[in-house]
Design a protein around this motif. Structure first.
Motif, PDB file in Angstrom:
ATOM      1  N   GLU A   1       1.689   4.645   4.448  1.00 20.89           N
ATOM      2  CA  GLU A   1       2.571   3.934   5.376  1.00 20.89           C
ATOM      3  C   GLU A   1       1.825   3.077   6.407  1.00 20.89           C
ATOM      4  O   GLU A   1       2.149   1.905   6.603  1.00 20.89           O
ATOM      5  CB  GLU A   1       3.479   4.937   6.085  1.00 20.89           C
ATOM      6  CG  GLU A   1       4.771   4.302   6.533  1.00 20.89           C
ATOM      7  CD  GLU A   1       5.716   5.296   7.202  1.00 20.89           C
ATOM      8  OE1 GLU A   1       5.523   6.520   7.022  1.00 20.89           O
ATOM      9  OE2 GLU A   1       6.618   4.841   7.905  1.00 20.89           O
ATOM     10  N   GLU A   2       0.785   3.687   7.029  1.00 23.61           N
ATOM     11  CA  GLU A   2       0.069   2.937   8.087  1.00 23.61           C
ATOM     12  C   GLU A   2      -0.536   1.656   7.551  1.00 23.61           C
ATOM     13  O   GLU A   2      -0.486   0.594   8.184  1.00 23.61           O
ATOM     14  CB  GLU A   2      -1.065   3.777   8.714  1.00 23.61           C
ATOM     15  CG  GLU A   2      -0.723   5.233   8.983  1.00 23.61           C
ATOM     16  CD  GLU A   2      -0.960   6.097   7.768  1.00 23.61           C
ATOM     17  OE1 GLU A   2      -2.131   6.349   7.462  1.00 23.61           O
ATOM     18  OE2 GLU A   2       0.022   6.500   7.111  1.00 23.61           O
ATOM     19  N   LYS A   3      -1.127   1.802   6.343  1.00 24.60           N
ATOM     20  CA  LYS A   3      -1.774   0.625   5.752  1.00 24.60           C
ATOM     21  C   LYS A   3      -0.747  -0.410   5.294  1.00 24.60           C
ATOM     22  O   LYS A   3      -0.996  -1.605   5.324  1.00 24.60           O
ATOM     23  CB  LYS A   3      -2.670   1.056   4.599  1.00 24.60           C
ATOM     24  CG  LYS A   3      -3.797   1.945   5.099  1.00 24.60           C
ATOM     25  CD  LYS A   3      -4.897   2.095   4.094  1.00 24.60           C
ATOM     26  CE  LYS A   3      -6.021   2.890   4.755  1.00 24.60           C
ATOM     27  NZ  LYS A   3      -6.966   3.429   3.789  1.00 24.60           N
ATOM     28  N   ARG A   4       0.402   0.128   4.879  1.00 25.14           N
ATOM     29  CA  ARG A   4       1.469  -0.767   4.458  1.00 25.14           C
ATOM     30  C   ARG A   4       1.916  -1.622   5.642  1.00 25.14           C
ATOM     31  O   ARG A   4       2.142  -2.815   5.520  1.00 25.14           O
ATOM     32  CB  ARG A   4       2.642   0.074   3.929  1.00 25.14           C
ATOM     33  CG  ARG A   4       3.559  -0.664   3.006  1.00 25.14           C
ATOM     34  CD  ARG A   4       4.441   0.250   2.170  1.00 25.14           C
ATOM     35  NE  ARG A   4       5.053   1.321   2.900  1.00 25.14           N
ATOM     36  CZ  ARG A   4       4.915   2.611   2.594  1.00 25.14           C
ATOM     37  NH1 ARG A   4       4.157   2.977   1.572  1.00 25.14           N
ATOM     38  NH2 ARG A   4       5.521   3.547   3.300  1.00 25.14           N
ATOM     39  N   LYS A   5       1.995  -0.946   6.809  1.00 23.81           N
ATOM     40  CA  LYS A   5       2.424  -1.662   8.019  1.00 23.81           C
ATOM     41  C   LYS A   5       1.438  -2.748   8.421  1.00 23.81           C
ATOM     42  O   LYS A   5       1.807  -3.748   9.031  1.00 23.81           O
ATOM     43  CB  LYS A   5       2.600  -0.667   9.171  1.00 23.81           C
ATOM     44  CG  LYS A   5       3.913   0.086   9.081  1.00 23.81           C
ATOM     45  CD  LYS A   5       4.066   1.066  10.228  1.00 23.81           C
ATOM     46  CE  LYS A   5       5.307   1.919  10.060  1.00 23.81           C
ATOM     47  NZ  LYS A   5       5.170   3.219  10.765  1.00 23.81           N
ATOM     48  N   GLU A   6       0.155  -2.512   8.084  1.00 20.53           N
ATOM     49  CA  GLU A   6      -0.867  -3.533   8.381  1.00 20.53           C
ATOM     50  C   GLU A   6      -0.846  -4.648   7.342  1.00 20.53           C
ATOM     51  O   GLU A   6      -1.688  -5.552   7.368  1.00 20.53           O
ATOM     52  CB  GLU A   6      -2.267  -2.889   8.380  1.00 20.53           C
ATOM     53  CG  GLU A   6      -2.493  -1.912   9.516  1.00 20.53           C
ATOM     54  CD  GLU A   6      -3.743  -1.050   9.285  1.00 20.53           C
ATOM     55  OE1 GLU A   6      -4.616  -1.452   8.479  1.00 20.53           O
ATOM     56  OE2 GLU A   6      -3.829   0.020   9.906  1.00 20.53           O
ATOM     57  N   GLY A   7       0.081  -4.525   6.383  1.00 19.94           N
ATOM     58  CA  GLY A   7       0.194  -5.565   5.355  1.00 19.94           C
ATOM     59  C   GLY A   7      -0.766  -5.378   4.196  1.00 19.94           C
ATOM     60  O   GLY A   7      -0.949  -6.275   3.369  1.00 19.94           O
ATOM     61  N   LYS A   8      -1.413  -4.204   4.122  1.00 19.95           N
ATOM     62  CA  LYS A   8      -2.381  -3.975   3.043  1.00 19.95           C
ATOM     63  C   LYS A   8      -1.687  -3.656   1.724  1.00 19.95           C
ATOM     64  O   LYS A   8      -0.567  -3.175   1.698  1.00 19.95           O
ATOM     65  CB  LYS A   8      -3.334  -2.842   3.422  1.00 19.95           C
ATOM     66  CG  LYS A   8      -4.297  -3.264   4.503  1.00 19.95           C
ATOM     67  CD  LYS A   8      -5.438  -2.287   4.659  1.00 19.95           C
ATOM     68  CE  LYS A   8      -6.464  -2.851   5.627  1.00 19.95           C
ATOM     69  NZ  LYS A   8      -7.051  -1.824   6.470  1.00 19.95           N
ATOM     70  N   LYS A   9      -2.432  -3.916   0.637  1.00 18.29           N
ATOM     71  CA  LYS A   9      -1.873  -3.691  -0.707  1.00 18.29           C
ATOM     72  C   LYS A   9      -2.711  -2.689  -1.487  1.00 18.29           C
ATOM     73  O   LYS A   9      -3.866  -2.433  -1.150  1.00 18.29           O
ATOM     74  CB  LYS A   9      -1.818  -5.017  -1.465  1.00 18.29           C
ATOM     75  CG  LYS A   9      -0.908  -6.004  -0.762  1.00 18.29           C
ATOM     76  CD  LYS A   9      -0.465  -7.126  -1.658  1.00 18.29           C
ATOM     77  CE  LYS A   9       0.700  -7.826  -0.969  1.00 18.29           C
ATOM     78  NZ  LYS A   9       1.378  -8.766  -1.797  1.00 18.29           N
TER      79      LYS A   9
ATOM     80  N   HIS B   1       0.814  -1.218   0.000  1.00 22.07           N
ATOM     81  CA  HIS B   1       0.000   0.000   0.000  1.00 22.07           C
ATOM     82  C   HIS B   1       0.852   1.275   0.000  1.00 22.07           C
ATOM     83  O   HIS B   1       1.930   1.305   0.590  1.00 22.07           O
ATOM     84  CB  HIS B   1      -0.911  -0.001   1.226  1.00 22.07           C
ATOM     85  CG  HIS B   1      -2.126   0.848   1.023  1.00 22.07           C
ATOM     86  ND1 HIS B   1      -2.098   2.212   1.163  1.00 22.07           N
ATOM     87  CD2 HIS B   1      -3.394   0.515   0.685  1.00 22.07           C
ATOM     88  CE1 HIS B   1      -3.309   2.697   0.919  1.00 22.07           C
ATOM     89  NE2 HIS B   1      -4.118   1.696   0.628  1.00 22.07           N
TER      90      HIS B   1
END
Ligand SMILES: [Zn+2]
Ligand SMILES: [Zn+2]
Length: 268
Positions: free
Chosen positions: A77-85, A74
């Motif tokens: 950044e926050e969503k990336r950390k949650e593993g989101k794409k 993603h």
């Protein structure tokens, strides 16, 4: 070929990130951009980039898709950390305006009757720009962005007067070939085909080549006096850069007819 609208909202994806992207663009690199949830985008489709949010809003970039939609981590950044794409396309931008400058086409200008559509206010990236709007939009866009209409180190240096000023070489380019109004009138009459070989940039390069052509001035500068008033149809002729360069291989330049004869010998 379809045209899609990609969006950028500085509230969601900060300016600092954009700056990094802009640097990559100036280095000729391909950029990856979120296309929302749109999976139907194809390689070769055109895109416009719309800047949203506060301040200068409007179209700031155009380009062509070089990789169809794919998933990658993603962009937030926050969503990336949650593993989101996020879903992305790769884009080769042919024009991208830096955030510091004005938008080539402002959001307000998209309210003109010929561009009216609800896509300009949609939050998501990857919306289709209807074909009837896209066509006029490309023309308007090309008139706004500063594409290098003619290479200023082009063949006409040969024809122009060269002066020496304190040891520094000053080159005056052929102003008649640069005169925008004369150019426009010439092209309105002769269209965008090369007057020698008939090459047509849009037919070969798509939207990128739209409205691109050199304009050659038929009269040698040495024969021109102060009262000379240019006749854009009689004195100017659209030519492709290759033929333009070949015209100026001789001094004075070859005539269009002379070069056409040569061209025909080798291109039967
Ligand atoms: Zn040509
Ligand atoms: Zn020329």
């Amino acid at each position: 070929m379809s045209t899609y609208l990609l969006t950028w909202n500085p509230r969601v994806w900060p300016k600092e990130q954009f700056e990094i992207y802009y640097q990559k663009y100036t280095q000729g690199k391909i950029l990856k951009w979120s296309c929302g949830t749109t999976k139907k985008i194809l390689v070769g489709d055109n895109i416009f980039l719309l800047k949203q949010g506060k301040g200068n809003k409007g179209l700031i970039g155009s380009g062509v898709v070089t990789a169809a939609p794919y998933y990658a981590p993603h962009y937030q950044e926050e969503k990336r950390k949650e593993g989101k794409k996020s879903l992305y396309v790769d884009v080769k931008f042919d024009y991208l305006s830096n955030n510091q400058f004005k938008t080539p086409i402002s959001r307000d200008e998209l309210n003109a009757p010929e561009f009216i559509s609800n896509i300009w206010d949609s939050q998501g990236s990857g919306k289709t720009i209807p074909a009837n709007i896209a066509d006029g939009l490309f023309d308007f866009w090309n008139s706004r962005i500063e594409r290098n209409e003619q290479d200023f180190s082009g063949p006409d240096e040969a024809e122009s007067s060269k002066l020496k000023e304190g040891g520094k070489k000053v080159i005056t380019v052929n102003a008649y070939e640069r005169n925008t109004k004369a150019r426009r009138l010439c092209i309105e009459h002769w269209k965008y085909n090369c007057g020698v070989c008939n090459f047509h940039f849009e037919k070969t390069y798509g939207q990128l080549g739209k409205n691109y052509i050199h304009v050659h001035h038929l009269k040698p500068l040495s024969e021109i006096n102060e009262e000379y008033d240019i006749d854009p149809v009689k004195d100017l002729r659209p030519v492709c850069p290759n033929c333009h360069a070949m015209l100026h291989r001789k001094q004075p330049a070859l005539s269009i007819e002379e070069l056409k004869e040569i061209y025909t010998i080798y291109n039967k």
